[in-house]
Scaffold this motif. Structure first.
Motif, short mmCIF file in Angstrom:
data_model
loop_
_atom_site.label_atom_id
_atom_site.label_comp_id
_atom_site.label_asym_id
_atom_site.label_seq_id
_atom_site.Cartn_x
_atom_site.Cartn_y
_atom_site.Cartn_z
N ASP A 79 2.99 7.90 -4.74
CA ASP A 79 4.04 7.99 -3.73
C ASP A 79 3.63 7.40 -2.39
OD1 ASP A 79 2.23 10.01 -3.22
OD2 ASP A 79 3.74 11.58 -2.99
N ASP A 80 2.34 7.11 -2.18
CA ASP A 80 1.92 6.49 -0.93
C ASP A 80 1.39 5.07 -1.12
OD1 ASP A 80 -0.45 7.14 -2.17
OD2 ASP A 80 -1.33 8.16 -0.44
N ASP A 81 1.61 4.48 -2.30
CA ASP A 81 1.20 3.10 -2.52
C ASP A 81 2.07 2.17 -1.68
OD1 ASP A 81 -0.99 3.48 -4.16
OD2 ASP A 81 0.18 3.38 -6.01
N ALA A 94 4.45 -4.08 5.92
CA ALA A 94 3.89 -3.20 4.90
C ALA A 94 4.83 -1.99 4.80
CB ALA A 94 2.48 -2.76 5.26
N LEU A 95 5.27 -1.70 3.59
CA LEU A 95 6.17 -0.58 3.34
C LEU A 95 5.52 0.38 2.36
CD1 LEU A 95 9.32 -2.79 2.86
CD2 LEU A 95 8.86 -1.34 4.83
N THR A 96 5.81 1.67 2.52
CA THR A 96 5.27 2.69 1.63
C THR A 96 6.31 3.07 0.59
OG1 THR A 96 3.92 3.54 3.44
CG2 THR A 96 4.21 4.99 1.56
N ASN A 97 5.87 3.25 -0.63
CA ASN A 97 6.74 3.63 -1.75
C ASN A 97 7.59 4.85 -1.36
OD1 ASN A 97 7.83 3.91 -4.33
ND2 ASN A 97 6.01 4.89 -5.16
N ASP A 98 8.89 4.77 -1.61
CA ASP A 98 9.78 5.89 -1.30
C ASP A 98 10.03 6.78 -2.51
OD1 ASP A 98 10.25 5.38 1.42
OD2 ASP A 98 11.80 3.90 0.95
N SER A 99 9.39 6.48 -3.61
CA SER A 99 9.57 7.26 -4.83
C SER A 99 8.37 8.16 -5.07
CB SER A 99 9.77 6.30 -6.01
OG SER A 99 10.06 7.02 -7.18
N GLN A 109 12.15 1.31 -2.89
CA GLN A 109 12.25 1.20 -1.44
C GLN A 109 13.70 1.43 -1.03
OE1 GLN A 109 10.49 1.29 1.86
NE2 GLN A 109 9.20 0.59 0.20
N TYR A 110 13.92 2.36 -0.07
CA TYR A 110 15.25 2.66 0.44
C TYR A 110 15.37 2.14 1.87
CZ TYR A 110 15.45 6.08 -3.38
OH TYR A 110 15.45 6.68 -4.61
N PHE A 111 16.52 1.53 2.18
CA PHE A 111 16.78 1.00 3.52
C PHE A 111 18.14 1.49 3.99
CE2 PHE A 111 14.23 -2.22 1.35
CZ PHE A 111 13.21 -2.46 2.25
N THR A 136 -0.97 -0.53 -7.09
CA THR A 136 -0.88 0.48 -8.13
C THR A 136 -2.13 1.32 -8.07
OG1 THR A 136 -1.98 -0.79 -9.87
CG2 THR A 136 0.39 -1.17 -9.58
N SER A 137 -2.24 2.31 -8.94
CA SER A 137 -3.43 3.16 -8.94
C SER A 137 -4.67 2.39 -9.40
CB SER A 137 -3.21 4.38 -9.82
OG SER A 137 -2.88 3.97 -11.13
N ASP A 138 -4.48 1.30 -10.14
CA ASP A 138 -5.62 0.52 -10.64
C ASP A 138 -5.98 -0.68 -9.75
OD1 ASP A 138 -5.73 2.22 -12.79
OD2 ASP A 138 -4.75 0.84 -14.19
N SER A 139 -5.00 -1.34 -9.20
CA SER A 139 -5.21 -2.57 -8.46
C SER A 139 -3.92 -2.94 -7.73
CB SER A 139 -5.64 -3.69 -9.43
OG SER A 139 -5.91 -4.89 -8.73
N TYR A 140 -3.47 -4.18 -7.88
CA TYR A 140 -2.19 -4.60 -7.31
C TYR A 140 -1.61 -5.74 -8.13
CZ TYR A 140 -4.95 -8.31 -5.07
OH TYR A 140 -5.78 -9.37 -4.83
#
Length: 159
Positions: A79-81, A94-99, A109-111, A136-140
């Motif tokens: 949730d903070d990726d 840079a935006l933080t995951n909204d889910s 992402q919500y706007f 992601t939790s592993d990389s990007y």
């Protein structure tokens, strides 16, 4: 004598016609309408093994939702990726995951409306995306957008 003939000039540029990018459907049971992209924008160089699938929709309350499938670097997204965006003019956000945390490779992402981020949303309507990276939790997962993909994203969000 000359006959003055009126000629209708089509001033609509079909390239920018929102009907090419979005559709609105009305639920026959509830009567509520929903507006969404006509198609998912796929950004991948290897046929979808690594890359993004962007689906954009507008909620009934007016907010814009980016539902992004990020594949190729682990399927869990916290949730903070972050999503890092580089626009062609050199601007970055840079935006933080909204889910919530999920292992379905879904980044959201919500706007607008109660979610704010109107300035960030405006950037997607006025600037072409060059590169997006989603952690992601592993990389990007990182992909460069072609000029056509950038324009499709920008026009879909604008509509």
């Amino acid at each position: 004598k000359y006959v003055k003939k009126e000629v209708a000039i089509n001033t609509t540029n079909t390239e920018y016609d929102c009907n090419n990018y979005i559709s609105t459907e009305i639920d026959k049971v509830t009567g509520e309408s929903s507006t969404a992209a006509k198609e998912m924008l796929i950004v991948s160089k290897d046929g979808g093994k690594k890359g993004f699938g962007f689906y954009i929709l507008k909620s009934s309350r007016g907010s814009i939702i980016f539902s992004i499938q990020a594949v190729g670097a682990g399927s869990c997204i916290d949730d903070d990726d972050k999503m890092n965006v580089l626009f062609r003019d050199g601007t970055r956000i840079a935006l933080t995951n909204d889910s919530d945390f999920n292992c379905d490779a879904k980044y959201t992402q919500y706007f607008g409306s109660a979610f704010g981020k109107k300035k960030e949303l405006e950037m997607f309507t006025t600037k072409e995306v060059e590169t997006i990276r989603i952690w992601t939790s592993d990389s990007y997962v990182e992909e460069d957008f072609t000029p056509e993909q950038s324009k499709q994203l920008m026009r879909t969000v604008s509509c």
